[in-house]
Design an enzyme around this catalytic site. Structure first.
Site, PDB file in Angstrom:
ATOM      1  N   GLY A  51      23.824  -8.356 -14.594  1.00  0.00           N
ATOM      2  CA  GLY A  51      24.123  -7.020 -14.086  1.00  0.00           C
ATOM      3  C   GLY A  51      24.978  -6.272 -15.082  1.00  0.00           C
ATOM      4  CB  CYS A  78      24.190 -12.602 -17.933  1.00  0.00           C
ATOM      5  SG  CYS A  78      24.844 -11.573 -19.260  1.00  0.00           S
ATOM      6  CD  GLU A 167      16.610 -13.850 -17.204  1.00  0.00           C
ATOM      7  OE1 GLU A 167      17.245 -12.798 -17.048  1.00  0.00           O
ATOM      8  OE2 GLU A 167      17.154 -14.955 -17.446  1.00  0.00           O
ATOM      9  CB  SER A 219      -7.364   2.469  -4.299  1.00  0.00           C
ATOM     10  OG  SER A 219      -7.001   1.204  -4.835  1.00  0.00           O
ATOM     11  N   GLY A 220     -10.038   0.505  -4.382  1.00  0.00           N
ATOM     12  CA  GLY A 220     -10.914  -0.189  -5.318  1.00  0.00           C
ATOM     13  C   GLY A 220     -10.138  -0.912  -6.395  1.00  0.00           C
ATOM     14  N   GLY A 221      -8.816  -0.703  -6.415  1.00  0.00           N
ATOM     15  CA  GLY A 221      -7.962  -1.414  -7.359  1.00  0.00           C
ATOM     16  C   GLY A 221      -7.750  -2.850  -6.919  1.00  0.00           C
ATOM     17  CB  VAL A 222      -6.216  -5.744  -8.693  1.00  0.00           C
ATOM     18  CG1 VAL A 222      -5.949  -7.210  -8.371  1.00  0.00           C
ATOM     19  CG2 VAL A 222      -7.070  -5.626  -9.943  1.00  0.00           C
ATOM     20  CG  ASP A 223      -2.058  -4.406  -6.393  1.00  0.00           C
ATOM     21  OD1 ASP A 223      -2.266  -5.511  -6.934  1.00  0.00           O
ATOM     22  OD2 ASP A 223      -1.296  -3.550  -6.868  1.00  0.00           O
ATOM     23  CB  SER A 224      -6.207  -1.547  -2.080  1.00  0.00           C
ATOM     24  OG  SER A 224      -7.266  -1.205  -2.953  1.00  0.00           O
ATOM     25  CB  SER A 225      -9.853  -5.162  -4.023  1.00  0.00           C
ATOM     26  OG  SER A 225     -10.338  -3.889  -4.405  1.00  0.00           O
ATOM     27  CE  LYS A 363      -2.154  -5.299 -10.775  1.00  0.00           C
ATOM     28  NZ  LYS A 363      -2.349  -4.205  -9.823  1.00  0.00           N
TER      29      LYS A 363
END
Length: 507
Positions: A51, A78, A167, A219-225, A363
Site C-alpha cells: 500500500g 511490503c 507476486e 454481448s457475445g463476449g467471453v464473460d457474458s457467453s 479473466k
C-alpha cells in the site's frame, strides 16, 4: 481458502491470481474486514497487501492486532510487512533513499518461505519506508545491500513478512515463495481446479434458481457467453438470452454467436438485429466519449424493449468478473473505475435479483471454465473487444461503409496472426480505420483512400503494455493482403507506441 487483505496496494489482484495459480482458492477482502468475519471464514492463511501509506501516519490503514492471535498464518507484503512489524512492537522508519526496482537479495534456506529458492535471488522492491528493528520473536531471513531486513519470520506464531513483491514477474522465484507459504506454512491441499469449480457452480445455480425464469443480456463476449452457458447447464430453457447486434461487431461475429447458442446449447435465444437503429443514432458523431454514451444508452433501450416482451423474470444474469468487483472498490479501497455490464442496465427492467456466476473469477479463469463447459475455443479465446465495438476503432464518424472496410481489414489481420501461430502469445491485436486519406497508385491509376493502422501489444495485466515486435515478413504479408483485398484502403501503418503514453485502444 486463503484471504488477501487489501491495504490499497496496486498488486492486490495479482497476489490473488498467483495464489490461485498454486491451486488454492483465494479472495480479496478490504482491510476493514472484522475479526469475527475472518473467524467465520476460517481461512488457511492471510496475506496483507502492499500500500502507498506509511504505517506511522495518523490516517494509515490498520487492523486489529488480534488478527495475529487467531492462530492463522499471516504473510505481510511490503506495507503489510511493515504494518505487522509496527503493530507487534517493532520499528518502521522512513528510508534515506526510496528503494525501487530489481534488487538482489540473499535468503536463508532454513526459512520455510525460501525452501528451494536460490540463495542469491532477484526480487522487485518498491518502498519508501523500511524496518529498522523487527518485533520481538522475529528473525531476519533475507537481506540486500541497501535493505538489511528484506524478510522476517516468527515460526512459533507462523508470521512472515517480505519487503519486496513476490507476486510480480520481476521476482522470478516469487511464485515459489508464495507456494512455500501456502503449502509449507498454511498446509493447503491445492484442490482448487476449474473442473470442480464449474461443476459446483452449476449445481449451486440449479438449487438457487429452481423453476424460475432467467434473463441474460448477451454481448457475445467471453464473460457474458460463459455466464450464459453456465446458467444454461443449470436450468436449460428457463433461460432466455437477448443478443443485441448493434452492427458494430467483428466480421461474422454475430452469426457465430447465434450458431453456438442455438445449435450447441439449449437456450431460448433472441437475436435483435438493430444495426440501422445504431447507425442512425451515430450519424455524424465523431467524439469518442459521445459515441460510447450513444451506444450504451441505445443498448439499454433495445434490451428493455425486448425484455418487456418476455415479461417478469426472476433473475437477471450479468457477466461481472472479479477484476470488475475489485476495481469498483472494496471497503475503503480506491475506486479505479465503476463497472457495469452492457452499458448499465436500467432500473426498471422487471427482474427481482441479479446473478453474477463469474464474479469471483479472473479473466484467465473464466476462459478455463468456458472450456470445461464445452464452449468452442474460438469463442473462449476471442480477442478482448470493447462494448462500443468497432465504433471506437473508427476515427471520426461511423458509417456502414467504414464498418465494412474495417471488418474486412481486421479479419485479414487476425487470420494472418493466427496462421503465424501468434494468436495466443500477443495480448491484444486489432485494426483501426483512421480518418486519414492519402494519395496512392493502384493499377497505374491515382487513388485517394484510407489508411489502416494495425495495433498489437504484449501485456500481462492490460494496465501497461509494450508494442509487439511482429516479424517484418508477417507485417508485409498482412499489408499486401489488406491493400489488395479491401476496397478503399491504400496505406497500412503499424502502431509502435507503448502504454503509457498511449492507451491500447485508439478511442
Amino acid at each position: 481458502m486463503v484471504i488477501v487483505l487489501d491495504f490499497g496496494g496496486q498488486y492486490n489482484q495479482l497476489i490473488a491470481r498467483r495464489v490461485r495459480e498454486c491451486n488454492v482458492y483465494c479472495e480479496v477482502l478490504p482491510y476493514t474486514t472484522s475479526l469475527d468475519r475472518i473467524r467465520e471464514i476460517a481461512p488457511k492463511g492471510i496475506i496483507f497487501t502492499g500500500g502507498p501509506a506509511s504505517v506511522y501516519a495518523p490516517d494509515a490503514p490498520s487492523i486489529d492486532p488480534g488478527i495475529f492471535s487467531l492462530g492463522i498464518p499471516v504473510l505481510g507484503i511490503c506495507y503489510g510487512c511493515q504494518l505487522m512489524t509496527y503493530l507487534l512492537g517493532g520499528t518502521v522508519s522512513k528510508a534515506p533513499v526510496r528503494e525501487y526496482g530489481r534488487t538482489e537479495i540473499t535468503v536463508s534456506d532454513s526459512s520455510n518461505l525460501f525452501k528451494e529458492v536460490t540463495t542469491n535471488t532477484i526480487c522487485w522492491m518498491s518502498h519508501t519506508d523500511y524496518i529498522e528493528k523487527p518485533a520481538a520473536g522475529f528473525t531476519v531471513v533475507a537481506s540486500s545491500d541497501s535493505c538489511p531486513i528484506a524478510a522476517i519470520e516468527n515460526t512459533e506464531r507462523n508470521l512472515y513478512g517480505v519487503q519486496f513483491h513476490p507476486e510480480v514477474v520481476h521476482t522470478p522465484e516469487g511464485t515459489k515463495m508464495l507456494h512455500n507459504f501456502l503449502y509449507r506454512v498454511c498446509n493447503c491441499n491445492g484442490d482448487w481446479v476449474m473442473s470442480s469449480f464449474a461443476e459446483e457452480a452449476v449445481a449451486n445455480l440449479k438449487a438457487k434458481i429452481g423453476d424460475k425464469k432467467v434473463l441474460c443480456a448477451l454481448s457475445g463476449g467471453v464473460d457474458s457467453s460463459v455466464a450464459a452457458v453456465m446458467i444454461s447447464k443449470a436450468v436449460g430453457k428457463q433461460l432466455t438470452c437477448i443478443f443485441v447486434d448493434h452492427g458494430l461487431l467483428r466480421k461474422n461475429e454475430g452469426d457465430e454467436v447465434e450458431e453456438i447458442f442455438t445449435k450447441q446449447f439449449d437456450v431460448n435465444f433472441v437475436r435483435v438485429n438493430a444495426q440501422q437503429r445504431f447507425y442512425d443514432k451515430l450519424a455524424g458523431v465523431c467524439e469518442p466519449e459521445q459515441k460510447r454514451k450513444i451506444i450504451g444508452e441505445e443498448f439499454i433501450r433495445v434490451f428493455e424493449e425486448e425484455a418487456k416482451k418476455i415479461g417478469t423474470v426472476d433473475f437477471l444474469v450479468q457477466g461481472t468478473i472479479y477484476p470488475d468487483v475489485i476495481e469498483s472498490g472494496l471497503g475503503k479501497s480506491a475506486v479505479i473505475k465503476s463497472h457495469h455490464n452492457v452499458g448499465g442496465l436500467p432500473d426498471y427492467v422487471d427482474f427481482k435479483e441479479i446473478i453474477e456466476p463469474l464474479r469471483n473469477l479472473f479473466k484467465d479463469e473464466v476462459r478455463k471454465v468456458g472450456l470445461e463447459l464445452g464452449i468452442p475455443e474460438k469463442l473462449v479465446f476471442r480477442q478482448p473487444f470493447p462494448g462500443p465495438g468497432l465504433a471506437i476503432r473508427i476515427i471520426g464518424d461511423v458509417t456502414p461503409e467504414k464498418i465494412a472496410i474495417l471488418q474486412d481489414a481486421d479479419y485479414i489481420y487476425r487470420e494472418e496472426i493466427a496462421k503465424a501461430g501468434l494468436d495466443r502469445s500477443i495480448g491484444q491485436y486489432f485494426a483501426v480505420l483512421t480518418n486519414l486519406r492519402s494519395v496512392g497508385v493502384m493499377g497505374d491509376e491515382r487513388t485517394y483512400d484510407y489508411t489502416i493502422a494495425l495495433r498489437a501489444v504484449t501485456t500481462t495485466d492490460f494496465m501497461t503494455a509494450e508494442f509487439a515486435e511482429l516479424p517484418w515478413e508477417l507485417l508485409g504479408r498482412i499489408s499486401n493482403r489488406i491493400v489488395n483485398e479491401v476496397k478503399h484502403v491504400n496505406r497500412i501503418c503499424y502502431d509502435i507506441t507503448g502504454k503509457p503514453p498511449a492507451t491500447i485502444e485508439w478511442e
